[in-house]
Design an enzyme around this catalytic site. Sequence first.
Site, PDB file in Angstrom:
ATOM      1  N   SER A 254       0.843  -1.205   0.000  1.00  0.00           N
ATOM      2  CA  SER A 254       0.000   0.000   0.000  1.00  0.00           C
ATOM      3  C   SER A 254       0.871   1.245   0.000  1.00  0.00           C
ATOM      4  CB  SER A 254      -0.924  -0.008   1.213  1.00  0.00           C
ATOM      5  OG  SER A 254      -0.162   0.265   2.375  1.00  0.00           O
ATOM      6  N   LYS A 255       0.181   2.380  -0.083  1.00  0.00           N
ATOM      7  CA  LYS A 255       0.846   3.691  -0.164  1.00  0.00           C
ATOM      8  C   LYS A 255       1.921   3.872   0.903  1.00  0.00           C
ATOM      9  CE  LYS A 255      -1.357   6.270  -3.312  1.00  0.00           C
ATOM     10  NZ  LYS A 255      -0.560   5.801  -4.425  1.00  0.00           N
ATOM     11  N   ARG A 256       1.677   3.290   2.098  1.00  0.00           N
ATOM     12  CA  ARG A 256       2.648   3.572   3.166  1.00  0.00           C
ATOM     13  C   ARG A 256       3.991   2.880   2.895  1.00  0.00           C
ATOM     14  NH1 ARG A 256       2.701  -0.686   7.079  1.00  0.00           N
ATOM     15  NH2 ARG A 256       1.071  -2.092   6.394  1.00  0.00           N
TER      16      ARG A 256
END
Length: 481
Positions: A254-256
């Site tokens: 994911s984005k993180r």
Amino acid sequence: MTNNSIRVRIAPSPTGNLHVGTARTALFNYLFAKKNNGKFILRIEDTDLERSKEEYTQNIYDSLKSMGLNWDEGPDVGGEYAPYKQSDRLDTYKNYAQKLVEQGKAYYCWCSQEEVEKEKNKAAEEKISYKYLGKCKDLTPEQVEQYKDEGREPVIRFCTPSEKLAFDDIVRGQVEFDTNLIDDFVIMKSNGTPTYNFAVVIDDMEMKISHVIRGEDHISNTPKQIFIYRALDAVVPTYAHVGMILAPDRSKLSKRHGATAVSEFIAQGYLPEAFVNFLSLLGWSPADNREVLELQEIIKLFKLEKVSPSPAIFEFDKLNWMNGQYIRNLIIEDLTNRAKNYLKGFDLSIYTEEQLAQIIDSIRKNLVILSEIPEAVIYFFGDSVEIDEKIQKEVIELPESQQVLNSFRDLAHTIDYDNLDEIHNQLADFRKSMTGLKPKQIMWAIRAALSGRTQGADIAIIISLLGKDRVLNRVDKAIIK
Ligand code: GLU
């Protein structure tokens, strides 16, 4: 020769930029099609009208094209089974759903969302899994009239048969299901759009898709889809569900963790061919375990049966390593051209094309991504150079460095700036003449004065490209008066 029977597709929903997971699935479909002289089809699954956006469709096109995954049929190029955008196919779904209703294989359901929600909550409270129990399956005409009068808009539900189901998956072998958990699911929503499970079957059937290669996350949808094929007396395609892509911490990517869209990686300066190479190794590897492989070679070596059912880890370090390999191997004119996209703010006209290529060649050994180029070449531009406090204190101000720079200033007057070999020779002689100082100390001082760095391009190249005026100017500035 084209193999007409092998037809695969990638069917992204344009609700976001093309995700690396979808890109890897697209790649495996593409490889399988090319390997078997089949067709690779792009279908845009935009029936979620609220979340689908044209800009995402464009991003999907651009990303796939940048990766070199060109499709044989698709919304923009057309094809025998057009249209290839689900929002242009709504009548088709309606007609098939109608047919199923007429055959008693599907039925109108008038339950409102609130009513269904209530049932779901009740099931959750009782800690049992929710199943729609077929309340609207056998309504009398009077009941139907009453619902209509109440202004209700029906959905269409599929009559799920109660039978055991198993299928052969190219990647996972035999997969069995407990179909008792599947209820009479919705195939057409009350707004006249199909649900994913219905639309995907209708499209794959009409488009004569032979193999459905997709992520493991769709396995639970497969029994529903097989039931629909059977209800339509259609041929069920062959399935291959590939393992998911996980982040290094084994959670969902994911984005993180960083970029997740292909276009973000490309903008950061990952070479599309390196990115494709990296993606191809997520869940697959050639028999000889080689890693740096061009697309044509990957096509030759690819075997769908060898794709792993286990999750693949997206190792950012490996991607960086791979990109570095490609940067180092690219022909220099090509790399220079790509570098220009990152050098928009620089006055490139001060150099010839050849000199620019020389600069890029001199800094490529340490590059990981192309967006590092501006920072790596900055000292080749401008009259003077920024020297930070640390370099000033720890290198420039040392007495030995000052001694080197004072002597180097004399040399700088006599250097043959256009002759790189000669500069190398002169620097070698210079090092010998500075008795008592280590070669490293000598070069450090000159490098720091000219570039403000302690490492970077070959010093002779820096000297040659800066030219006499700029070299003298920078050395003078570094000498403490
Ligand atoms: N639109 C679906 C997705 O993006 C396609 C799934 C499939 O390949 O069947 O996940």
